[in-house]
Design a protein around this motif. Structure first.
Motif, PDB file in Angstrom:
ATOM      1  N   GLU A 154       0.835  -1.193   0.000  1.00 40.22           N
ATOM      2  CA  GLU A 154       0.000   0.000   0.000  1.00 40.22           C
ATOM      3  C   GLU A 154       0.873   1.248   0.000  1.00 40.22           C
ATOM      4  N   ASN A 201       0.913   5.680   0.202  1.00 34.62           N
ATOM      5  CA  ASN A 201       0.271   6.913   0.636  1.00 34.62           C
ATOM      6  C   ASN A 201       0.659   8.002  -0.357  1.00 34.62           C
ATOM      7  N   ASP A 242       5.505   4.625   1.098  1.00 29.72           N
ATOM      8  CA  ASP A 242       4.881   3.584   1.917  1.00 29.72           C
ATOM      9  C   ASP A 242       5.168   3.886   3.390  1.00 29.72           C
TER      10      ASP A 242
END
Length: 69
Positions: free
Chosen positions: A4, A6, A22
């Protein structure tokens, strides 16, 4: 589960600052804000760096919350 990322973005007039990172890269991200604020060739200033730092902290805190359904 995949990795994931950001995203933080700041638009200043004609310039855009977009940071993709990340969770493991948060400390280097904050150093990058400082370096960019200290660079006289960039329009990013210390206030901008402070705002981006606060937003990165908010993202970190939000990541600790349980998912909402």
């Amino acid at each position: 589960m995949g990795r994931e990322f950001n995203v933080l973005a700041l638009i200043k007039g004609e310039e855009s600052y977009v940071y993709v990172y990340d969770d493991a890269s948060r400390a280097p991200l904050l150093e990058t804000f400082r370096a960019h604020a200290d660079d006289p060739n960039l329009s990013l200033n210390w206030f901008d760096a402070a705002v981006l730092t606060q937003k990165a902290r908010e993202q970190a805190a939000a990541a600790l919350l349980p998912p909402r359904f």
